[in-house]
Design a protein around this motif. Structure first.
Motif, PDB file in Angstrom:
ATOM      1  N   PRO A 100       8.170  12.840 -41.988  1.00  0.00           N
ATOM      2  CA  PRO A 100       9.699  13.557 -42.436  1.00  0.00           C
ATOM      3  C   PRO A 100       9.838  14.757 -42.585  1.00  0.00           C
ATOM      4  CG  PRO A 100       9.092  11.352 -43.368  1.00  0.00           C
ATOM      5  CD  PRO A 100       7.799  11.903 -42.874  1.00  0.00           C
ATOM      6  N   GLU A 106      14.856  15.914 -35.797  1.00  0.00           N
ATOM      7  CA  GLU A 106      14.856  14.569 -36.826  1.00  0.00           C
ATOM      8  C   GLU A 106      15.709  15.028 -38.013  1.00  0.00           C
ATOM      9  OE1 GLU A 106      12.095  12.533 -39.742  1.00  0.00           O
ATOM     10  OE2 GLU A 106      11.512  12.108 -37.822  1.00  0.00           O
ATOM     11  N   VAL A 107      15.349  16.223 -38.594  1.00  0.00           N
ATOM     12  CA  VAL A 107      16.140  17.037 -39.512  1.00  0.00           C
ATOM     13  C   VAL A 107      17.540  16.997 -39.127  1.00  0.00           C
ATOM     14  CG1 VAL A 107      16.339  18.877 -41.154  1.00  0.00           C
ATOM     15  CG2 VAL A 107      14.124  18.162 -40.359  1.00  0.00           C
ATOM     16  N   GLU A 109      19.383  15.433 -36.973  1.00  0.00           N
ATOM     17  CA  GLU A 109      20.232  14.085 -36.766  1.00  0.00           C
ATOM     18  C   GLU A 109      20.536  13.710 -38.199  1.00  0.00           C
ATOM     19  OE1 GLU A 109      19.910  12.249 -32.781  1.00  0.00           O
ATOM     20  OE2 GLU A 109      17.923  12.223 -33.620  1.00  0.00           O
ATOM     21  N   THR A 110      19.658  13.890 -39.292  1.00  0.00           N
ATOM     22  CA  THR A 110      19.795  13.407 -40.731  1.00  0.00           C
ATOM     23  C   THR A 110      21.093  14.138 -40.992  1.00  0.00           C
ATOM     24  OG1 THR A 110      17.520  12.649 -40.953  1.00  0.00           O
ATOM     25  CG2 THR A 110      18.679  13.126 -42.906  1.00  0.00           C
ATOM     26  N   MET A 111      21.049  15.434 -41.057  1.00  0.00           N
ATOM     27  CA  MET A 111      21.950  16.385 -41.502  1.00  0.00           C
ATOM     28  C   MET A 111      23.404  15.927 -40.733  1.00  0.00           C
ATOM     29  SD  MET A 111      19.978  20.005 -41.891  1.00  0.00           S
ATOM     30  CE  MET A 111      21.470  20.835 -42.751  1.00  0.00           C
ATOM     31  N   ASP A 113      24.251  13.038 -39.792  1.00  0.00           N
ATOM     32  CA  ASP A 113      24.529  11.828 -40.470  1.00  0.00           C
ATOM     33  C   ASP A 113      25.192  12.199 -41.803  1.00  0.00           C
ATOM     34  OD1 ASP A 113      24.096  10.034 -38.415  1.00  0.00           O
ATOM     35  OD2 ASP A 113      22.082   9.654 -39.484  1.00  0.00           O
ATOM     36  N   GLN A 114      24.701  12.961 -42.730  1.00  0.00           N
ATOM     37  CA  GLN A 114      24.941  13.285 -43.982  1.00  0.00           C
ATOM     38  C   GLN A 114      26.345  13.912 -43.649  1.00  0.00           C
ATOM     39  OE1 GLN A 114      22.114  15.967 -45.314  1.00  0.00           O
ATOM     40  NE2 GLN A 114      20.759  14.250 -46.108  1.00  0.00           N
ATOM     41  N   SER A 117      29.049  11.738 -43.141  1.00  0.00           N
ATOM     42  CA  SER A 117      29.096  10.461 -44.283  1.00  0.00           C
ATOM     43  C   SER A 117      30.382  11.368 -45.391  1.00  0.00           C
ATOM     44  CB  SER A 117      28.055  10.403 -45.026  1.00  0.00           C
ATOM     45  OG  SER A 117      28.074   9.586 -46.295  1.00  0.00           O
ATOM     46  N   GLN A 162      24.516  15.090 -29.470  1.00  0.00           N
ATOM     47  CA  GLN A 162      24.693  15.224 -30.699  1.00  0.00           C
ATOM     48  C   GLN A 162      25.165  16.497 -31.150  1.00  0.00           C
ATOM     49  OE1 GLN A 162      24.747  11.897 -31.487  1.00  0.00           O
ATOM     50  NE2 GLN A 162      22.935  11.862 -32.948  1.00  0.00           N
TER      51      GLN A 162
END
Length: 262
Positions: A100, A106-107, A109-111, A113-114, A117, A162
């Motif tokens: 990770p 990957e970082v 796509e995580t951000m 999602d954050q 949210s 994305q």
């Protein structure tokens, strides 16, 4: 810690050094392993990516040679050691072990999602800031220094979608925060770059109208109508037509925005 970057040119960075392989086909193999990090990439998939449906008889051996070059590079740069295997051989394929935080996609796509949210939780300021940092990770088109086959092309399209979604969410948050004037220049650029994207056109019309530039907002609508008619033989969506009527009436949901932008 080694980092793999694909949101722009493919780069492998370890201890501040760029360790990206030079041979184009080795880079393509690495890009496929990076895009499918922590999953087995079959030799058949690599062959198809490199040579399509007409591979040479020596294709399997050539792929093995490319993997050997990657392992040699990783060992030379200290990415792989006797105690740490990064590029693993598996049945009928290979797997690149990525932790990770090592892969920029990957970082990102995580951000994303954050940020989504935060916006859904009515925290647009926090959402806009996270998404701004996520978008800043992009330095150019996905894998700009890699020759794509069908699998990499599909991954690149996914990441590009994305990126557009992150951009839309950030613009949405900025509009919620009343930053209409600040958005106009960016939105003009986006409608020029993506002329068939009605969402970007809509936000430009809203931003202009809420900035007290109603005439320009109507011009933006007529420009969209002309583009859609000439390119696709279509009219703007009912939502855009309704927005035009609201701008003409200078009422409805646009009026509060005009007051906030002043």
């Amino acid at each position: 810690m080694v980092r793999y970057e694909i949101l722009g040119s493919l780069e492998v960075i370890h201890e501040g050094r760029i360790c990206t392989p030079t041979p184009p086909k080795v880079r393509t193999v690495l890009a496929l392993l990076v895009m499918r990090a922590n999953r087995v990439v079959l030799v058949d998939s690599i062959i198809r990516e490199l040579w399509g449906d007409d591979p040479a008889r020596s294709a399997v051996t050539t792929v093995q040679t490319y993997i050997y070059h990657l392992r040699k590079l990783f060992a030379k740069e200290g990415i792989e050691t006797p105690d740490r295997t990064v590029l693993e051989s598996r049945a009928r394929g290979y797997l690149l072990r990525v932790e990770p935080g090592q892969l920029d996609a990957e970082v990102f796509e995580t951000m994303l999602d954050q940020g989504r949210s935060h916006i859904e939780s009515d925290r647009p300021e926090e959402g806009a800031e996270v998404l701004r940092r996520a978008l800043a990770m992009w330095t150019g088109p996905v894998g700009a220094n890699v020759t794509f086959g069908p699998a990499l092309e599909a991954h690149a399209i996914h990441l590009q979608e994305q990126w557009i979604r992150a951009l839309e969410l950030r613009i949405q948050a900025d509009i919620t925060l009343g930053r209409h004037r600040e958005l106009i220049g960016e939105l003009r650029y986006l409608v020029g770059t993506y002329p068939l994207n009605e969402w970007f056109h809509r936000q430009l019309i809203v931003a202009l109208s809420r900035s007290g530039r109603r005439g320009e907002a109507l011009q933006a609508y007529h420009h969209l109508r002309r583009v859609l008619s000439e390119e696709l033989g279509l009219d703007p969506s009912p939502d855009l037509q309704r927005l035009q009527r609201e701008v003409l009436a200078a009422g409805g949901p646009l009026r509060p925005g005009l007051a906030r932008a002043s």
